[in-house]
Design a protein around this motif. Sequence first.
Motif, short mmCIF file in Angstrom:
data_model
loop_
_atom_site.label_atom_id
_atom_site.label_comp_id
_atom_site.label_asym_id
_atom_site.label_seq_id
_atom_site.Cartn_x
_atom_site.Cartn_y
_atom_site.Cartn_z
N GLU A 13 -6.68 14.38 -7.34
CA GLU A 13 -5.28 14.18 -7.00
C GLU A 13 -4.96 14.70 -5.60
O GLU A 13 -4.16 14.11 -4.87
N THR A 14 -5.60 15.78 -5.22
CA THR A 14 -5.42 16.31 -3.87
C THR A 14 -5.99 15.34 -2.85
O THR A 14 -5.37 15.07 -1.81
N ILE A 15 -7.16 14.79 -3.14
CA ILE A 15 -7.78 13.82 -2.25
C ILE A 15 -6.92 12.57 -2.15
O ILE A 15 -6.81 11.97 -1.07
N ALA A 16 -6.30 12.15 -3.25
CA ALA A 16 -5.42 10.98 -3.21
C ALA A 16 -4.24 11.21 -2.27
O ALA A 16 -3.84 10.30 -1.54
N GLY A 17 -3.71 12.41 -2.26
CA GLY A 17 -2.63 12.71 -1.32
C GLY A 17 -3.07 12.65 0.12
O GLY A 17 -2.37 12.11 0.98
N PHE A 18 -4.25 13.18 0.39
CA PHE A 18 -4.78 13.12 1.75
C PHE A 18 -5.08 11.67 2.16
O PHE A 18 -4.84 11.27 3.30
N LEU A 19 -5.63 10.88 1.24
CA LEU A 19 -5.91 9.47 1.55
C LEU A 19 -4.62 8.71 1.84
O LEU A 19 -4.58 7.88 2.76
N PRO A 35 -4.31 -4.10 15.64
CA PRO A 35 -3.90 -4.11 14.23
C PRO A 35 -4.96 -4.63 13.26
O PRO A 35 -5.05 -4.15 12.14
N LEU A 36 -5.78 -5.58 13.66
CA LEU A 36 -6.77 -6.11 12.72
C LEU A 36 -8.00 -5.22 12.58
O LEU A 36 -8.85 -5.48 11.73
N ARG A 37 -8.12 -4.20 13.37
CA ARG A 37 -9.20 -3.23 13.20
C ARG A 37 -8.77 -2.08 12.30
O ARG A 37 -9.54 -1.61 11.47
N LEU A 38 -7.56 -1.62 12.48
CA LEU A 38 -7.14 -0.39 11.81
C LEU A 38 -6.38 -0.62 10.50
O LEU A 38 -6.60 0.10 9.53
N ILE A 39 -5.50 -1.56 10.47
CA ILE A 39 -4.61 -1.69 9.31
C ILE A 39 -5.35 -2.12 8.04
O ILE A 39 -5.02 -1.60 6.97
N PRO A 40 -6.34 -3.00 8.06
CA PRO A 40 -7.06 -3.27 6.81
C PRO A 40 -7.75 -2.03 6.23
O PRO A 40 -7.80 -1.85 5.01
N VAL A 41 -8.24 -1.16 7.09
CA VAL A 41 -8.83 0.10 6.62
C VAL A 41 -7.74 0.95 5.96
O VAL A 41 -7.97 1.56 4.91
N ALA A 42 -6.56 0.98 6.56
CA ALA A 42 -5.45 1.74 5.99
C ALA A 42 -5.02 1.16 4.65
O ALA A 42 -4.67 1.92 3.74
N ILE A 43 -5.05 -0.14 4.52
CA ILE A 43 -4.68 -0.76 3.24
C ILE A 43 -5.67 -0.37 2.15
O ILE A 43 -5.27 -0.04 1.04
N VAL A 44 -6.95 -0.36 2.49
CA VAL A 44 -7.96 0.06 1.50
C VAL A 44 -7.75 1.52 1.11
O VAL A 44 -7.81 1.87 -0.08
N LEU A 45 -7.49 2.39 2.08
CA LEU A 45 -7.23 3.79 1.78
C LEU A 45 -6.02 3.96 0.88
O LEU A 45 -6.04 4.75 -0.08
N ALA A 46 -4.96 3.22 1.16
CA ALA A 46 -3.75 3.32 0.35
C ALA A 46 -3.97 2.81 -1.07
O ALA A 46 -3.47 3.40 -2.03
N LEU A 47 -4.73 1.74 -1.21
CA LEU A 47 -4.99 1.21 -2.55
C LEU A 47 -5.89 2.14 -3.35
O LEU A 47 -5.71 2.30 -4.57
N VAL A 48 -6.84 2.79 -2.71
CA VAL A 48 -7.69 3.77 -3.40
C VAL A 48 -6.84 4.95 -3.84
O VAL A 48 -6.97 5.45 -4.97
N ALA A 49 -5.94 5.41 -2.98
CA ALA A 49 -5.06 6.53 -3.34
C ALA A 49 -4.14 6.13 -4.50
O ALA A 49 -3.90 6.95 -5.39
N ALA A 50 -3.66 4.91 -4.49
CA ALA A 50 -2.81 4.46 -5.60
C ALA A 50 -3.61 4.34 -6.89
O ALA A 50 -3.09 4.60 -7.97
N GLY A 51 -4.86 3.96 -6.77
CA GLY A 51 -5.72 3.86 -7.96
C GLY A 51 -6.02 5.21 -8.57
O GLY A 51 -6.13 5.35 -9.79
N GLY A 53 -4.01 7.85 -8.34
CA GLY A 53 -2.75 8.24 -8.96
C GLY A 53 -2.57 9.73 -9.03
O GLY A 53 -2.85 10.46 -8.09
N GLY A 54 -2.09 10.20 -10.18
CA GLY A 54 -1.88 11.62 -10.36
C GLY A 54 -0.60 12.10 -9.73
O GLY A 54 0.42 11.41 -9.71
N ARG A 55 -0.66 13.30 -9.19
CA ARG A 55 0.52 13.94 -8.63
C ARG A 55 1.03 13.22 -7.39
O ARG A 55 2.22 13.26 -7.10
N ALA A 56 0.17 12.55 -6.65
CA ALA A 56 0.55 11.89 -5.40
C ALA A 56 0.82 10.40 -5.59
O ALA A 56 0.68 9.62 -4.65
N ALA A 57 1.22 10.00 -6.77
CA ALA A 57 1.43 8.58 -7.04
C ALA A 57 2.58 8.00 -6.21
O ALA A 57 2.48 6.87 -5.73
#
Length: 86
Positions: A13-19, A35-51, A53-57
């Motif tokens: 859950e702590t790692i999800a918050g950092f992600l 934008p096409l270099r960085l933002i897709p990586v950010a989308i993957v990070l955000a989806l992993v963090a959402a997956g 879940g936990g305290r940082a949902a």
Amino acid sequence: MSTAPYDRTRPSETIAGFLAAAAIFVSVTGIMYRPLRLIPVAIVLALVAAGIGGRAARLATWAVAITAASFAVGLAAAVITSNPLW
């Protein structure tokens, strides 16, 4: 007397918050720089963090929304200003 049990947070859950925080930072940076270099990586990070879940949902949900908006804004800004997408 009794006390409420203390729910310890899992390390994931702590790692999800950092992600989620990293995804927001990378996506906002991606608006201004390639934008096409960085933002897709950010989308993957955000989806992993959402997956995770936990305290940082809620933060992860905001991260997904911010990265999606950053993708649209970043591509539009790059096209309008004739900057490279890659």
